[in-house]
Write a protein that holds these residues in place. Sequence first.
Motif, short mmCIF file in Angstrom:
data_model
loop_
_atom_site.label_atom_id
_atom_site.label_comp_id
_atom_site.label_asym_id
_atom_site.label_seq_id
_atom_site.Cartn_x
_atom_site.Cartn_y
_atom_site.Cartn_z
N GLN A 99 0.72 -1.17 0.25
CA GLN A 99 -0.12 0.08 -0.03
C GLN A 99 0.73 1.10 -0.08
O GLN A 99 0.35 2.21 -0.42
N ASN A 100 1.99 1.17 0.51
CA ASN A 100 2.87 2.33 0.71
C ASN A 100 3.86 2.52 -0.36
O ASN A 100 4.37 3.80 -0.53
N TYR A 101 4.06 1.50 -1.29
CA TYR A 101 4.91 1.85 -2.48
C TYR A 101 4.02 1.38 -3.47
O TYR A 101 4.50 0.54 -4.38
N THR A 102 3.28 2.54 -3.98
CA THR A 102 2.68 2.10 -5.38
C THR A 102 3.12 3.01 -6.51
O THR A 102 3.61 3.93 -6.43
N PRO A 103 2.93 2.30 -7.82
CA PRO A 103 2.38 1.14 -8.13
C PRO A 103 3.60 0.06 -7.83
O PRO A 103 4.79 0.36 -8.04
N SER A 104 3.27 -0.96 -7.29
CA SER A 104 4.23 -2.05 -6.87
C SER A 104 3.93 -3.55 -7.13
O SER A 104 2.67 -4.01 -7.30
N LYS A 105 4.98 -4.11 -7.58
CA LYS A 105 4.86 -5.58 -7.56
C LYS A 105 5.68 -6.27 -6.79
O LYS A 105 7.10 -6.13 -6.89
N VAL A 106 5.37 -7.17 -5.79
CA VAL A 106 6.34 -7.45 -4.77
C VAL A 106 6.54 -8.82 -4.75
O VAL A 106 5.61 -9.77 -4.97
N ILE A 107 7.92 -9.11 -4.74
CA ILE A 107 8.24 -10.63 -4.53
C ILE A 107 8.49 -11.00 -3.00
O ILE A 107 9.27 -10.10 -2.12
N ILE A 108 7.78 -11.94 -2.56
CA ILE A 108 7.87 -12.41 -1.04
C ILE A 108 8.82 -13.82 -1.01
O ILE A 108 8.45 -14.52 -1.68
N SER A 109 9.72 -13.69 -0.11
CA SER A 109 10.77 -14.80 -0.07
C SER A 109 10.33 -15.54 1.38
O SER A 109 10.64 -14.77 2.32
N ALA A 110 9.84 -16.62 1.50
CA ALA A 110 9.84 -17.05 2.93
C ALA A 110 9.43 -18.70 2.83
O ALA A 110 9.61 -19.06 1.83
N HIS A 111 9.68 -19.43 3.85
CA HIS A 111 9.57 -20.76 3.77
C HIS A 111 8.00 -21.22 3.24
O HIS A 111 7.18 -20.35 3.39
N ASN A 112 7.98 -22.37 2.84
CA ASN A 112 6.99 -23.02 2.37
C ASN A 112 5.59 -22.98 2.96
O ASN A 112 4.59 -22.62 2.41
N PHE A 113 5.68 -23.29 4.35
CA PHE A 113 4.51 -23.07 4.93
C PHE A 113 4.22 -21.75 5.47
O PHE A 113 3.14 -21.61 5.94
N HIS A 114 4.85 -20.73 5.20
CA HIS A 114 4.43 -19.27 5.51
C HIS A 114 4.04 -18.93 4.35
O HIS A 114 2.81 -18.24 4.33
N VAL A 115 4.19 -19.24 3.21
CA VAL A 115 3.50 -18.62 1.62
C VAL A 115 2.34 -19.40 1.45
O VAL A 115 1.70 -19.36 0.53
N SER A 116 2.24 -20.76 2.08
CA SER A 116 1.15 -21.59 1.65
C SER A 116 -0.04 -20.98 1.81
O SER A 116 -0.57 -20.08 2.72
N LYS A 117 -1.18 -21.21 1.18
CA LYS A 117 -2.45 -20.67 0.85
C LYS A 117 -3.41 -21.58 1.51
O LYS A 117 -4.38 -21.42 2.26
N GLU A 118 -2.98 -22.87 1.99
CA GLU A 118 -4.12 -23.90 2.48
C GLU A 118 -4.28 -23.51 4.03
O GLU A 118 -5.40 -23.68 4.37
N ASN A 119 -3.28 -23.27 4.75
CA ASN A 119 -3.38 -23.20 6.22
C ASN A 119 -3.78 -21.94 6.55
O ASN A 119 -3.13 -21.15 6.50
N SER A 120 -4.96 -22.11 7.50
CA SER A 120 -5.62 -20.90 7.69
C SER A 120 -4.67 -20.03 8.86
O SER A 120 -4.96 -18.82 8.92
N SER A 121 -3.67 -20.53 9.27
CA SER A 121 -2.98 -19.85 10.28
C SER A 121 -1.69 -19.25 9.61
O SER A 121 -0.84 -18.54 10.12
N SER A 122 -1.60 -19.23 8.18
CA SER A 122 -0.17 -18.96 7.54
C SER A 122 -0.51 -17.59 6.75
O SER A 122 -1.39 -17.26 6.79
N MET A 123 0.73 -16.94 6.70
CA MET A 123 0.77 -15.62 6.23
C MET A 123 0.13 -15.61 4.80
O MET A 123 -0.61 -14.67 4.39
N GLY A 124 0.66 -16.86 4.07
CA GLY A 124 0.02 -17.04 2.69
C GLY A 124 -1.40 -16.90 2.54
O GLY A 124 -2.26 -16.21 1.71
#
Length: 331
Positions: free
Chosen positions: A187-212
């Motif tokens: 939100q603070n650096y627009t327009p932006s296309k962001v690369i996120i580098s993290a562990h598999n289970f942080h970027v995961s979409k499946e786990n409701s407690s994950s960042m992803g």
Amino acid sequence: MKYRISEYLIKNLDYNIFSLEANMPESYLMNNYINKNIDSPQDVLRGMYFWLWQTQETLHFVEWLKLHNKNMNNKVLFDGFDMQYYFGALKQIRDIYEANNYELNDINNLTKILKENNRGQKKYTGKIQGVINDLLDKVSQNAVKIDDAEIKKRYLQNITIIRQNIQVGSSLTRDKFMAENIDWIKQNYTPSKVIISAHNFHVSKENSSSMGFHINKKYQSDYVNFGFAFFEGNYTASVNKKIGTFTSQTAPQGSLEYNLNSLNIPYFVLDLKAIKADKNELGKWILKKIQFRKTGSGTENNEFRKTNIADSFDYLIFINKSSHSNLLREY
């Protein structure tokens, strides 16, 4: 592989922010080196606490970013999104106090109570959190005196980092805050296309407690993630408080990595979205929960756990034999 992908996205698709799983205030300091040739990149990496970023591979990528920013109009911001430590945020706030001759009483009181009640990864008591937040409210009032827009927003975000830090007591709250910090960057650096580098289970979409999960909930199709898998090899890890090179557990029969290795292709990208959409009989096994490597910066006797891969990632990069990262110094 992550850095190679990042270089491609920056060079060819105009991605302009690289953010990794490291403390936000300390990571942001890397921009001094990348853009102004101030500070040592090795010192900045050491200041980011996590040994796993203190590698030749990360340093090489930082040097690549520096050269890119020097020669290209598409400048890249280097950032972190974690909040496991409050030290960098507190120091950067104090630096502004001292540079502008603000009255030091509030920042001194804040420093004292944070140090006296520092509980590492455990949450501060509700009472102490209340006292700290009251002091942070007072500290935030000085933002109106800051003219430089970049300094002001980082000043306020450092206050947020401290508020988050005193609440972190589990991976659940940490992942929620990491997602909020990534959203703040977006939100603070627009327009932006962001690369996120993290562990598999942080970027995961499946786990409701994950960042992803939180990022995907807000950005949906604008959030595309890659998981990583390997069959065998070695890696750098922390085991029994010793950091070094360790041999991985070879993927057992029945695991995702075992099945992918049977294709006898050294490395490839698996399009999980296409497999889900295709509903081919041959791909049904990958749509169910299956044993999948969970190893991160540390490891356990059993490196695998059942995971729904197709619901976790859009794409999976498979490498049959992993090789360890190269540390900048011995531990």
